[in-house]
Scaffold this active site. Structure first.
Site, PDB file in Angstrom:
ATOM      1  N   ALA A 179       0.868  -1.122   0.051  1.00 25.44           N
ATOM      2  CA  ALA A 179       0.006   0.069   0.089  1.00 25.44           C
ATOM      3  C   ALA A 179       0.888   1.017   0.055  1.00 25.44           C
ATOM      4  O   ALA A 179       0.257   2.133  -0.485  1.00 25.44           O
ATOM      5  CB  ALA A 179      -1.024   0.026   1.228  1.00 25.44           C
TER       6      ALA A 179
ATOM      7  N   ASN B  12      -5.402   3.057  11.127  1.00 25.47           N
ATOM      8  CA  ASN B  12      -4.605   2.173  11.645  1.00 25.47           C
ATOM      9  C   ASN B  12      -4.409   2.220  13.187  1.00 25.47           C
ATOM     10  O   ASN B  12      -4.174   1.345  13.993  1.00 25.47           O
ATOM     11  CB  ASN B  12      -3.362   1.975  11.101  1.00 25.47           C
ATOM     12  CG  ASN B  12      -2.417   3.273  10.910  1.00 25.47           C
ATOM     13  OD1 ASN B  12      -3.065   4.538  10.562  1.00 25.47           O
ATOM     14  ND2 ASN B  12      -1.330   3.281  11.195  1.00 25.47           N
TER      15      ASN B  12
ATOM     16  N   THR C 162       7.636  -7.840 -13.983  1.00 23.67           N
ATOM     17  CA  THR C 162       7.137  -9.137 -14.018  1.00 23.67           C
ATOM     18  C   THR C 162       5.882  -9.386 -13.068  1.00 23.67           C
ATOM     19  O   THR C 162       6.255  -9.127 -11.620  1.00 23.67           O
ATOM     20  CB  THR C 162       8.315 -10.236 -13.999  1.00 23.67           C
ATOM     21  OG1 THR C 162       8.896 -10.104 -15.100  1.00 23.67           O
ATOM     22  CG2 THR C 162       7.539 -11.707 -14.148  1.00 23.67           C
TER      23      THR C 162
ATOM     24  N   CYS D 248       5.520   1.207  12.221  1.00 21.96           N
ATOM     25  CA  CYS D 248       6.211   2.008  11.118  1.00 21.96           C
ATOM     26  C   CYS D 248       6.958   2.973  11.796  1.00 21.96           C
ATOM     27  O   CYS D 248       7.920   3.656  11.561  1.00 21.96           O
ATOM     28  CB  CYS D 248       5.331   2.419   9.949  1.00 21.96           C
ATOM     29  SG  CYS D 248       4.201   1.344   9.477  1.00 21.96           S
TER      30      CYS D 248
HETATM   31  N1  7TS Z   1      -1.772   2.588   5.148  1.00 31.04           N
HETATM   32  C1  7TS Z   1      -2.457   2.237   6.453  1.00 31.04           C
HETATM   33  C2  7TS Z   1      -3.545   2.949   6.941  1.00 31.04           C
HETATM   34  C3  7TS Z   1      -1.605   1.454   7.003  1.00 31.04           C
HETATM   35  O1  7TS Z   1      -2.223   0.818   8.300  1.00 31.04           O
HETATM   36  C4  7TS Z   1      -0.309   1.054   6.717  1.00 31.04           C
HETATM   37  C5  7TS Z   1       0.376  -0.214   7.395  1.00 31.04           C
HETATM   38  C6  7TS Z   1      -0.185   1.124   5.292  1.00 31.04           C
HETATM   39  C7  7TS Z   1      -0.579   2.040   4.621  1.00 31.04           C
HETATM   40  C8  7TS Z   1       1.339   0.763   4.604  1.00 31.04           C
HETATM   41  O2  7TS Z   1       1.009  -0.652   4.063  1.00 31.04           O
HETATM   42  P1  7TS Z   1       2.195  -1.599   3.569  1.00 31.04           P
HETATM   43  O3  7TS Z   1       1.267  -2.392   2.601  1.00 31.04           O
HETATM   44  O4  7TS Z   1       3.058  -0.540   2.761  1.00 31.04           O
HETATM   45  O5  7TS Z   1       2.879  -2.286   4.289  1.00 31.04           O
HETATM   46  N2  7TS Z   1       0.177   0.154   8.999  1.00 31.04           N
HETATM   47  C9  7TS Z   1       1.170  -0.318   9.918  1.00 31.04           C
HETATM   48  C10 7TS Z   1       0.560  -0.150  11.393  1.00 31.04           C
HETATM   49  O6  7TS Z   1      -0.414   0.333  11.578  1.00 31.04           O
HETATM   50  N3  7TS Z   1       1.597  -0.706  11.930  1.00 31.04           N
HETATM   51  O7  7TS Z   1       2.342  -1.072  11.046  1.00 31.04           O
HETATM   52  C11 7TS Z   1       2.072  -0.943   9.825  1.00 31.04           C
END
Ligand code: 7TS
Length: 402
Positions: free
Chosen positions: A71, A153, A239, A326
């Site tokens: 994401a 989150n 890929t 994060c």
């Molecule tokens: N957006 C939201 C709302 C998220 O909670 C996270 C990961 C991401 C983006 C990023 O996602 P990824 O696929 O790039 O990993 N959130 C968290 C969290 O709340 N604690 O660790 C990662």
């Protein structure tokens, strides 16, 4: 007993998902772009995975869903490409987001500001929710994009995405939602809301890490983030990660096929846990439960530092979080709690507990017991507790330190 309560950071990959992915490493490993049978062998599974993702979100055949690596990539892509397409090569100069977005939105917005973009960071109300009317009041004819997360989150609070979408549609402004914490946890029906783009990620709903997606309504143009071999219709070259895309399809199907009953089961465990923890004095949780993802609790325990609590829980084999993993390497106050108006002391005391469909009743009971004891232990040694004790005066002796 071991209890994993950090499912907003990532989830266990469902063994059924691992099983579905398995053949696509060493048996069916051809490049799906190759014309020979080794390449085409993966096509039925890829088509199925694409169908599973479209069905889970009720996306239309006219829409595009492009697989990414995560994401973070999807969020970077949409913001940077809207910048290129509508600000650098267009007449716009403004983006609206909120103060409590994930760092993959906030850091990208900070970079865009260095590039000259005007960014409005909307506050949240005391519930941790963005008010749709505030979004409306900040949109100007120069606004290129509104980017508001579907659910937080940190708190699990759900934003009024339908209302914000309608406002953006009416005002002719693009609308992106980071739906990472919504997809697989609550129903996301793309025929029911107006969003131009959503980002989501498989590892948040028991799929593998390393695969995400960007939904693009009506296949509208968006400059690619990766140029190259023209995979995914030229939208995202590289890929295709066949096993992971297959895993994402299986995971989203499992997470959403019976979402109402899955949600109800998780919600009842979460509510029981929350009710029990709130029996402790001087504790409070953020946000109305009825407008929260059913798996999430952000609790504040007066007099108990979040980091200390995390350490104590970890010693009891319980994995939780003080906020986003994060961002948890710095010991700053929880920015979301600051945003919802908690004072600095309380903002240092937030603990996030996030359940999953694999969380058991026994694990919840174990957590309640351990949590209560941990709070007693930590309050007994906290400075605010010490202040309430009768002081003996004089220096602390060596013996008292041990
Ligand atoms: N957006 C939201 C709302 C998220 O909670 C996270 C990961 C991401 C983006 C990023 O996602 P990824 O696929 O790039 O990993 N959130 C968290 C969290 O709340 N604690 O660790 C990662």
């Amino acid at each position: 007993m071991q209890v994993y309560l950090d499912n907003n950071a990532t989830t266990m990959t469902d063994p059924l998902v691992v099983e579905a992915m398995q053949p696509f490493f060493s048996e069916i490993y051809g490049n799906p772009n190759s014309l020979h049978k080794y390449g085409t062998a993966s096509h039925p599974a890829l088509s199925r995975a694409i169908d599973q993702v479209y069905n889970a979100l009720n996306a239309s055949d006219n829409d595009d869903i492009v697989f990414t690596s995560c994401a973070t990539e999807s969020n970077n892509w949409v913001l940077k490409s809207v910048f290129t397409d509508y600000i650098v090569n267009g007449e716009k100069d403004h983006i609206i987001t909120s103060e409590v977005e994930h760092p993959s939105i906030l850091s990208t917005c900070q970079w865009l500001e260095e590039e000259g973009v005007k960014v409005t960071y909307l506050p949240v109300n005391e519930q941790g929710v963005v008010d749709a009317n505030i979004v409306s009041s900040f949109i100007t004819e120069k606004t290129a994009l509104v980017s508001i997360m579907w659910a937080s989150n940190e708190t699990g609070m759900i934003n009024p995405i339908k209302e914000i979408g309608e406002i953006c549609k009416e005002k002719g402004v693009l609308f992106h939602s980071d739906a990472v914490q919504a997809v697989g946890k609550i129903p996301v029906n793309l025929k029911d809301v107006h969003v131009d783009f959503i980002s989501f990620s498989a590892h948040k709903f028991h799929g593998p890490k390393g695969v995400g997606a960007l939904y693009i309504k009506d296949s509208q143009p968006l400059t690619p983030l990766f140029h190259g071999g023209e995979q995914m219709g030229g939208r995202r070259s590289g890929t295709l990660n066949v096993p992971y895309i297959v895993g994402m399809g299986k995971a989203i199907e499992l997470a959403t096929s019976d979402i109402q009953s899955t949600m109800a089961k998780i919600r009842s465990k979460r509510d029981h846990l929350e009710d029990e923890l709130l029996k402790l004095s001087d504790t409070f949780t953020i946000g109305d439960r009825t407008n929260r993802t059913p798996n999430t609790i952000l609790i504040s325990i007066k007099g108990v530092e979040g980091e200390g609590m995390l350490w104590d829980l970890n010693n009891g084999q319980i994995g939780a979080s003080t906020g986003s993993a994060c961002a948890s390497e710095d010991l700053e106050a929880n920015t979301v709690m600051m945003a919802v108006g908690a004072d600095n002391e309380l903002a240092h005391t937030g603990i996030r507990l996030s359940l999953s469909r694999f969380t058991t009743d026994e694990e919840v009971e174990y957590t309640i017991n351990h949590f209560k004891k941990a709070v007693e232990r930590l309050r007994a040694i906290s400075s605010s507790f010490a202040k309430q004790q009768p002081t003996k005066g004089g220096e602390v002796t060596e013996a008292e330190l041990h």
